[in-house]
Design a protein around this motif. Structure first.
Motif, PDB file in Angstrom:
ATOM      1  N   GLU A   5      54.836  72.399  40.134  1.00 18.16           N
ATOM      2  CA  GLU A   5      55.846  72.543  39.090  1.00 18.16           C
ATOM      3  C   GLU A   5      56.917  71.461  39.208  1.00 18.16           C
ATOM      4  OE1 GLU A   5      55.698  74.341  36.527  1.00 18.16           O
ATOM      5  OE2 GLU A   5      53.980  75.572  37.083  1.00 18.16           O
ATOM      6  N   GLU A   6      57.298  71.112  40.445  1.00 16.45           N
ATOM      7  CA  GLU A   6      58.285  70.048  40.642  1.00 16.45           C
ATOM      8  C   GLU A   6      57.730  68.695  40.200  1.00 16.45           C
ATOM      9  OE1 GLU A   6      60.021  69.806  44.490  1.00 16.45           O
ATOM     10  OE2 GLU A   6      60.421  71.973  44.625  1.00 16.45           O
ATOM     11  N   ILE A   7      56.465  68.459  40.493  1.00 15.67           N
ATOM     12  CA  ILE A   7      55.846  67.185  40.108  1.00 15.67           C
ATOM     13  C   ILE A   7      55.804  67.054  38.592  1.00 15.67           C
ATOM     14  CG2 ILE A   7      53.730  65.816  40.217  1.00 15.67           C
ATOM     15  CD1 ILE A   7      53.128  67.348  42.883  1.00 15.67           C
ATOM     16  N   LEU A   8      55.396  68.123  37.918  1.00 12.40           N
ATOM     17  CA  LEU A   8      55.335  68.084  36.462  1.00 12.40           C
ATOM     18  C   LEU A   8      56.719  67.918  35.856  1.00 12.40           C
ATOM     19  CD1 LEU A   8      52.667  70.849  35.822  1.00 12.40           C
ATOM     20  CD2 LEU A   8      52.418  68.411  35.340  1.00 12.40           C
ATOM     21  N   ALA A   9      57.734  68.502  36.483  1.00 11.51           N
ATOM     22  CA  ALA A   9      59.097  68.368  35.974  1.00 11.51           C
ATOM     23  C   ALA A   9      59.607  66.935  36.107  1.00 11.51           C
ATOM     24  CB  ALA A   9      60.026  69.331  36.710  1.00 11.51           C
ATOM     25  N   GLU A  10      59.154  66.221  37.137  1.00 12.30           N
ATOM     26  CA  GLU A  10      59.546  64.815  37.316  1.00 12.30           C
ATOM     27  C   GLU A  10      58.915  63.914  36.274  1.00 12.30           C
ATOM     28  OE1 GLU A  10      60.058  64.450  42.182  1.00 12.30           O
ATOM     29  OE2 GLU A  10      58.176  63.911  41.227  1.00 12.30           O
ATOM     30  N   GLU A  11      57.739  64.336  35.773  1.00 14.08           N
ATOM     31  CA  GLU A  11      56.932  63.498  34.883  1.00 14.08           C
ATOM     32  C   GLU A  11      56.617  62.178  35.598  1.00 14.08           C
ATOM     33  OE1 GLU A  11      58.909  63.533  31.034  1.00 14.08           O
ATOM     34  OE2 GLU A  11      58.322  65.619  30.741  1.00 14.08           O
ATOM     35  N   LEU A  12      56.671  61.043  34.908  1.00 13.64           N
ATOM     36  CA  LEU A  12      56.434  59.764  35.586  1.00 13.64           C
ATOM     37  C   LEU A  12      57.760  59.315  36.203  1.00 13.64           C
ATOM     38  CD1 LEU A  12      54.619  56.633  34.095  1.00 13.64           C
ATOM     39  CD2 LEU A  12      56.433  56.496  35.753  1.00 13.64           C
ATOM     40  N   THR A  13      57.791  59.164  37.523  1.00 15.91           N
ATOM     41  CA  THR A  13      59.017  58.732  38.185  1.00 15.91           C
ATOM     42  C   THR A  13      58.770  57.474  39.002  1.00 15.91           C
ATOM     43  OG1 THR A  13      60.748  59.336  39.754  1.00 15.91           O
ATOM     44  CG2 THR A  13      58.571  60.293  40.136  1.00 15.91           C
ATOM     45  N   LEU A  14      59.741  56.576  38.999  1.00 14.06           N
ATOM     46  CA  LEU A  14      59.703  55.373  39.824  1.00 14.06           C
ATOM     47  C   LEU A  14      60.409  55.574  41.153  1.00 14.06           C
ATOM     48  CD1 LEU A  14      60.421  52.650  37.114  1.00 14.06           C
ATOM     49  CD2 LEU A  14      58.267  53.024  38.311  1.00 14.06           C
ATOM     50  N   ASP A  15      60.874  56.785  41.427  1.00 12.53           N
ATOM     51  CA  ASP A  15      61.614  57.034  42.661  1.00 12.53           C
ATOM     52  C   ASP A  15      60.801  56.676  43.902  1.00 12.53           C
ATOM     53  OD1 ASP A  15      64.048  57.880  41.591  1.00 12.53           O
ATOM     54  OD2 ASP A  15      63.362  59.950  41.378  1.00 12.53           O
ATOM     55  N   TYR A  16      59.503  56.991  43.904  1.00 13.15           N
ATOM     56  CA  TYR A  16      58.675  56.720  45.077  1.00 13.15           C
ATOM     57  C   TYR A  16      58.529  55.211  45.311  1.00 13.15           C
ATOM     58  CZ  TYR A  16      57.406  61.571  44.032  1.00 13.15           C
ATOM     59  OH  TYR A  16      57.435  62.919  43.741  1.00 13.15           O
ATOM     60  N   VAL A  17      58.229  54.479  44.239  1.00 16.94           N
ATOM     61  CA  VAL A  17      58.071  53.028  44.359  1.00 16.94           C
ATOM     62  C   VAL A  17      59.385  52.381  44.802  1.00 16.94           C
ATOM     63  CG1 VAL A  17      57.700  50.901  43.026  1.00 16.94           C
ATOM     64  CG2 VAL A  17      56.139  52.835  42.752  1.00 16.94           C
ATOM     65  N   ILE A  18      60.492  52.794  44.216  1.00 15.99           N
ATOM     66  CA  ILE A  18      61.791  52.213  44.565  1.00 15.99           C
ATOM     67  C   ILE A  18      62.163  52.556  46.006  1.00 15.99           C
ATOM     68  CG2 ILE A  18      64.269  52.310  44.066  1.00 15.99           C
ATOM     69  CD1 ILE A  18      63.518  52.558  41.095  1.00 15.99           C
ATOM     70  N   ASP A  19      61.831  53.763  46.448  1.00 19.18           N
ATOM     71  CA  ASP A  19      62.081  54.151  47.838  1.00 19.18           C
ATOM     72  C   ASP A  19      61.356  53.216  48.806  1.00 19.18           C
ATOM     73  OD1 ASP A  19      62.694  55.983  50.150  1.00 19.18           O
ATOM     74  OD2 ASP A  19      60.529  56.300  50.053  1.00 19.18           O
ATOM     75  N   ALA A  20      60.073  52.992  48.568  1.00 16.35           N
ATOM     76  CA  ALA A  20      59.298  52.119  49.462  1.00 16.35           C
ATOM     77  C   ALA A  20      59.762  50.667  49.358  1.00 16.35           C
ATOM     78  CB  ALA A  20      57.816  52.229  49.129  1.00 16.35           C
ATOM     79  N   TYR A  21      60.083  50.229  48.160  1.00  8.63           N
ATOM     80  CA  TYR A  21      60.572  48.861  47.958  1.00  8.63           C
ATOM     81  C   TYR A  21      61.839  48.610  48.782  1.00  8.63           C
ATOM     82  CZ  TYR A  21      63.119  45.082  45.639  1.00  8.63           C
ATOM     83  OH  TYR A  21      63.855  43.941  45.382  1.00  8.63           O
ATOM     84  N   ARG A  22      62.762  49.527  48.732  1.00 13.47           N
ATOM     85  CA  ARG A  22      64.020  49.348  49.463  1.00 13.47           C
ATOM     86  C   ARG A  22      63.809  49.472  50.975  1.00 13.47           C
ATOM     87  NH1 ARG A  22      67.898  52.850  45.290  1.00 13.47           N
ATOM     88  NH2 ARG A  22      67.969  51.233  43.649  1.00 13.47           N
ATOM     89  N   ALA A  23      62.894  50.344  51.396  1.00 12.75           N
ATOM     90  CA  ALA A  23      62.642  50.532  52.825  1.00 12.75           C
ATOM     91  C   ALA A  23      62.028  49.290  53.466  1.00 12.75           C
ATOM     92  CB  ALA A  23      61.734  51.737  53.035  1.00 12.75           C
ATOM     93  N   LEU A  24      61.169  48.596  52.732  1.00 16.08           N
ATOM     94  CA  LEU A  24      60.468  47.435  53.303  1.00 16.08           C
ATOM     95  C   LEU A  24      61.281  46.153  53.219  1.00 16.08           C
ATOM     96  CD1 LEU A  24      56.834  48.165  52.073  1.00 16.08           C
ATOM     97  CD2 LEU A  24      57.642  48.130  54.438  1.00 16.08           C
ATOM     98  N   GLY A  25      62.145  46.022  52.231  1.00 22.55           N
ATOM     99  CA  GLY A  25      62.985  44.833  52.133  1.00 22.55           C
ATOM    100  C   GLY A  25      62.218  43.533  51.948  1.00 22.55           C
ATOM    101  N   LEU A  26      61.116  43.590  51.226  1.00 23.90           N
ATOM    102  CA  LEU A  26      60.273  42.406  51.039  1.00 23.90           C
ATOM    103  C   LEU A  26      60.606  41.620  49.780  1.00 23.90           C
ATOM    104  CD1 LEU A  26      56.800  43.970  51.984  1.00 23.90           C
ATOM    105  CD2 LEU A  26      58.232  42.471  53.408  1.00 23.90           C
ATOM    106  N   GLY A  27      61.443  42.150  48.926  1.00 32.06           N
ATOM    107  CA  GLY A  27      61.739  41.477  47.670  1.00 32.06           C
ATOM    108  C   GLY A  27      60.497  41.343  46.807  1.00 32.06           C
ATOM    109  N   GLU A  28      60.333  40.176  46.210  1.00 32.71           N
ATOM    110  CA  GLU A  28      59.207  39.913  45.303  1.00 32.71           C
ATOM    111  C   GLU A  28      57.857  40.131  45.972  1.00 32.71           C
ATOM    112  OE1 GLU A  28      57.629  39.212  41.777  1.00 32.71           O
ATOM    113  OE2 GLU A  28      59.706  38.529  41.908  1.00 32.71           O
ATOM    114  N   ALA A  29      57.781  39.887  47.289  1.00 35.79           N
ATOM    115  CA  ALA A  29      56.513  40.025  48.008  1.00 35.79           C
ATOM    116  C   ALA A  29      56.013  41.464  48.061  1.00 35.79           C
ATOM    117  CB  ALA A  29      56.653  39.474  49.422  1.00 35.79           C
ATOM    118  N   PHE A  30      56.844  42.425  47.684  1.00 31.97           N
ATOM    119  CA  PHE A  30      56.428  43.832  47.631  1.00 31.97           C
ATOM    120  C   PHE A  30      55.379  44.050  46.559  1.00 31.97           C
ATOM    121  CE2 PHE A  30      57.035  48.108  45.796  1.00 31.97           C
ATOM    122  CZ  PHE A  30      56.906  48.913  46.923  1.00 31.97           C
ATOM    123  N   PHE A  31      55.433  43.267  45.478  1.00 34.69           N
ATOM    124  CA  PHE A  31      54.578  43.479  44.309  1.00 34.69           C
ATOM    125  C   PHE A  31      53.373  42.545  44.307  1.00 34.69           C
ATOM    126  CE2 PHE A  31      58.887  44.659  43.020  1.00 34.69           C
ATOM    127  CZ  PHE A  31      58.682  45.923  42.490  1.00 34.69           C
TER     128      PHE A  31
END
Length: 391
Positions: A317-343
């Protein structure tokens, strides 16, 4: 002039009987393939091909076996990504073969060479039945295989009958509309990431909007289904979507395919976790090591200990309420600190536009990015209304 035949939709409004559910029903829903009275008359005296895979079942019986047992003249089976049995890796080339049970030739659309069936294959049938369980994402490829077959059928004057199935992510629309400069094998139409359409509805919309060639199209709808129906899939639609939770997380977690981060391929929880060897141990206590598994012969970061986030206990139910979220991608992006090389370049093919990556690099939040694509969603929702089959 195209011919859009549609079995009566009034049957969807009939009350669910108190007796046992009819053959082919799940959660009170009867799929199109189970409504043989609606489409068997269209097959009488004609050579029939199917576009099908492991999800093409009517109760405990596969559609191909049902047709064969019923005396339908079955001349070809076309198979999409993951193959007819649904065991191949994502994008893996699958050779053509023969169905052992019926002796019908299986013509792979994912053999690495076939963009469309040969002329000989197209001349081998008169009507094509399409029956596959989709999960409602622009980058899930079954609808693309259907559209390619529809175009070929239009060229050769073959009829197309779509046996519809519910969309488990059909209760909402979300994500940017595809910028067609990023059109690819994982994105074929100018639609949002989560489009909220069944296979039958997307076929109608593709013809109606001129995205597919006009063809003789019939949709056999599901009974007792609306887009608000919570539909639990009876068969895994592909090897790395083994659970209902993974299907609900798929819109958000699949975006990691366009990054250096693992989304759990090669583990017991694909699309239910994410991680990378360099994510800091003091913040990420969940660990996993991708290994070769069925459906993931060489997973990303194979053999490397990854730290990350486990989502396998997150309530649906929580997942469906979030719908499509970028929170997970942004969390990992900030944790790794790779900048453009993340993508990687795959990120744009999945998200469908160039500006999402730019906004993440600029430090914008998931809410700010969502606000930018919201007008896309609203325009698409209005456009799709005339193609909807279900409430």
């Amino acid at each position: 002039m195209r011919k859009l035949l549609l079995f009566s939709l009034l049957c969807m409004l009939l009350p669910v009987a108190a007796a046992a559910a009819p053959e082919g029903a799940c959660d009170g829903v009867t799929v199109g393939a189970a409504d043989t009275a609606a489409y068997f008359p269209l097959l009488r005296g004609r050579r029939v091909a199917v576009l099908a895979n492991q999800t093409s079942r009517v109760g405990d019986e596969h559609l191909v076996d049902l047709l064969h047992r019923s005396g339908v003249r079955l001349t070809a089976i076309f198979s999409p990504e993951h193959g007819f049995r649904g065991t191949a890796d994502a994008g893996e080339h699958v050779a053509s073969s023969v169905d052992e049970r019926t002796g019908v030739p299986i013509r792979s659309l994912y053999d690495g060479r076939t963009r469309r069936p040969s002329d000989e294959a197209m001349r081998s049938f008169d009507v094509l039945l399409v029956d596959m369980q989709d999960v409602g994402l622009r980058f899930y490829t079954y609808y693309i295989s259907m559209l390619r077959m529809m175009d070929s059928c239009a060229d050769f004057g073959r009829a197309v009958v779509v046996l519809d199935r519910p969309n488990p992510n059909g209760s909402y629309i979300d994500g940017p509309v595809l910028d067609m400069k990023y059109k690819s094998g994982v994105g074929a139409l100018p639609i949002p990431v989560v489009h909220g359409l069944t296979m039958g509805e997307i076929a109608r919309m593709a013809v109606g909007e001129g995205w597919a060639k006009p063809c003789d199209l019939t949709v056999v709808p599901c009974r007792r289904y609306t887009h608000a129906t919570r539909y639990e899939l009876p068969v895994a639609p592909s090897p790395n979507l083994p659970t209902q939770r993974s299907i609900y997380l798929y819109p958000s977690i699949c975006l990691f395919e366009g990054t250096v981060v693992s989304l759990g391929r090669g583990t017991d929880r694909p699309f239910e976790c994410y991680g990378h060897p360099d994510m800091p141990a003091d913040r990420y206590g969940f660990v996993f090591t991708p290994r070769p598994t069925a459906g993931a012969k060489h997973p990303p970061l194979e053999g490397r200990l990854c730290r990350g986030v486990d989502l396998s206990e997150k309530p649906c139910e929580e997942i469906l309420a979030e719908e499509l979220t970028l929170d997970y991608v942004i969390d990992a992006y900030r944790a790794l600190g790779l900048g453009e090389a993340f993508f990687t370049p795959m990120f744009e093919k999945l998200i469908g536009v160039g500006w999402v990556r730019e906004m993440i690099l600029d430090g914008r939040s998931a809410a700010e990015i969502r606000a930018r694509w919201r007008p896309d969603v609203e325009r698409f929702a209005k456009m799709r209304e005339k193609y909807l089959i279900y409430e």
